[in-house]
Design an enzyme around this catalytic site. Structure first.
Site, mmCIF file in Angstrom:
data_model
loop_
_atom_site.group_PDB
_atom_site.id
_atom_site.type_symbol
_atom_site.label_atom_id
_atom_site.label_comp_id
_atom_site.label_asym_id
_atom_site.label_seq_id
_atom_site.Cartn_x
_atom_site.Cartn_y
_atom_site.Cartn_z
ATOM 1 N N ASP A 67 -11.026 2.698 85.162
ATOM 2 C CA ASP A 67 -10.059 1.877 84.443
ATOM 3 C C ASP A 67 -8.626 2.308 84.759
ATOM 4 O O ASP A 67 -7.668 1.672 84.329
ATOM 5 C CB ASP A 67 -10.320 1.864 82.939
ATOM 6 C CG ASP A 67 -10.287 3.243 82.303
ATOM 7 O OD1 ASP A 67 -10.061 4.239 83.019
ATOM 8 O OD2 ASP A 67 -10.501 3.334 81.075
ATOM 9 N N ASP A 106 -16.230 1.967 84.979
ATOM 10 C CA ASP A 106 -15.725 2.365 83.667
ATOM 11 C C ASP A 106 -15.865 1.233 82.658
ATOM 12 O O ASP A 106 -15.589 0.062 82.974
ATOM 13 C CB ASP A 106 -14.233 2.721 83.762
ATOM 14 C CG ASP A 106 -13.998 4.214 83.849
ATOM 15 O OD1 ASP A 106 -14.877 4.995 83.436
ATOM 16 O OD2 ASP A 106 -12.918 4.605 84.323
ATOM 17 N N LYS A 136 -19.563 4.253 82.939
ATOM 18 C CA LYS A 136 -18.991 5.472 82.390
ATOM 19 C C LYS A 136 -18.246 5.125 81.111
ATOM 20 O O LYS A 136 -17.554 4.104 81.057
ATOM 21 C CB LYS A 136 -18.023 6.132 83.377
ATOM 22 C CG LYS A 136 -17.419 7.446 82.829
ATOM 23 C CD LYS A 136 -16.593 8.171 83.865
ATOM 24 C CE LYS A 136 -15.222 7.568 84.071
ATOM 25 N NZ LYS A 136 -14.352 7.692 82.864
ATOM 26 N N GLU A 138 -15.978 7.034 77.689
ATOM 27 C CA GLU A 138 -15.295 8.223 77.199
ATOM 28 C C GLU A 138 -15.771 8.573 75.794
ATOM 29 O O GLU A 138 -16.201 7.703 75.037
ATOM 30 C CB GLU A 138 -13.777 8.008 77.199
ATOM 31 C CG GLU A 138 -13.191 7.808 78.581
ATOM 32 C CD GLU A 138 -11.677 7.659 78.561
ATOM 33 O OE1 GLU A 138 -11.067 7.873 77.489
ATOM 34 O OE2 GLU A 138 -11.101 7.332 79.617
ATOM 35 N N GLU A 205 -12.485 16.370 82.349
ATOM 36 C CA GLU A 205 -11.119 16.118 82.811
ATOM 37 C C GLU A 205 -10.092 16.947 82.055
ATOM 38 O O GLU A 205 -10.126 17.049 80.828
ATOM 39 C CB GLU A 205 -10.756 14.637 82.659
ATOM 40 C CG GLU A 205 -9.327 14.336 83.103
ATOM 41 C CD GLU A 205 -8.975 12.863 83.149
ATOM 42 O OE1 GLU A 205 -7.821 12.547 83.490
ATOM 43 O OE2 GLU A 205 -9.861 12.037 82.846
#
Length: 289
Positions: A67, A106, A136, A138, A205
């Site tokens: 993204d 994403d 993916k 978050e 990250e």
């Protein structure tokens, strides 16, 4: 045989070309880590277009349709405004431009946080529209039930802990995470929760290196570092950053080239030739026979 799409240089159009089936799979990526060890680190870069995917494909195990395209492609201030339609369209382009790497897309902000059912609807839309291998998302322990829900229903999920750009408004910026004991404990707990929920890999990250190493040793699935540690099971970078397309890049990025300078130089030469009428020349024009 599988069908990929190679750019025909004579027409600049994408035409289907048969290629032997060589695409890596999510289970193949997952099993690269055996007994806590990944003998061959996993290589991942971002890709947003078919041509970019073609150039990266042979060298990468995974291509991430991140993204981050919100900032890189659309000039948005963060990843928050990115939509599901954007991700689906760019995901399909990257799948068409590749045949070796596993393509992961994403899930954009707002497309999965409300409930596992919402996440399944969004993820299934992305996979059907793009042909990607997985998604993916978050978030840590709070998203573990969603990861389990998706995985149990046939959707491979890559997790993402530490610095999570979609939560930049809550985090207050892009600073490294894990400097305090409480923050380090949360990152570890988040990673373990995602691993237990069935994530096939976890992006780590912007995490201080000792915590990134500890997380890598604590989870059974591969970790993919970005601003973390070389001892993660793999690495990812935003391709445009590592190629030098932007003047300012995060501290953890190594520039492997300066493509922006090459482009600016080429355009400067083109503009000069247009203005002094030396382009187009005999080799670029058609004359009567």
């Amino acid at each position: 045989m599988s069908t990929t799409f190679n750019l025909d240089t004579s027409t600049s159009r994408a035409n289907p070309t048969p290629q032997p089936m060589k695409r890596l799979t999510v289970p193949g990526i997952r099993t690269r880590k055996q007994d806590g060890v990944t003998a061959e680190p996993i290589v991942m870069l971002t890709a947003y277009t078919a041509r970019q995917a073609q150039l990266l494909d042979a060298h990468c195990d995974m291509l991430l349709v991140g993204d981050s395209l919100g900032q890189v492609i659309y000039g948005l201030p963060s990843t928050v405004p990115v939509t599901l339609d954007m991700m689906a369209l760019h995901g399909a382009a990257v799948v068409r431009g590749s045949y070796h790497a596993a393509v992961i897309v994403d899930m954009p902000f707002g497309s999965y946080e409300e409930s596992p059912a919402q996440a399944f609807a969004s993820a299934s839309t992305l996979l059907k529209a793009s042909g990607a291998a997985g998604v993916k998302l978050e978030g840590g322990a709070a998203m573990a039930p969603t990861v389990a829900f998706l995985t149990e229903r046939g959707i491979p999920v890559m997790g993402h802990v530490g610095l999570t750009p979609q939560a930049v408004n809550v985090l207050g910026g892009y600073a490294a995470r894990g400097r305090s004991d409480a923050e380090a404990d949360k990152i570890m707990a988040d990673a373990k929760a995602l691993d237990d929920a069935g994530a096939f890999a976890i992006v780590v990250e912007g995490v201080v290196e000792p915590i990134a190493i500890a997380v890598t040793e604590a989870v059974s699935c591969p970790t993919i570092g970005i601003g973390a540690s070389a001892r993660c099971d793999g690495q990812v970078l935003v391709t445009d950053d590592m190629l030098g397309m932007f003047e300012r890049v995060p501290r953890f990025v190594k520039r492997y080239d300066n493509i922006a300078e090459s482009i600016a130089s080429a355009v400067k030469a083109y503009a000069a030739e247009v203005r002094d009428r030396t382009f187009p020349g005999p080799d670029q024009t058609y004359q009567p026979k």
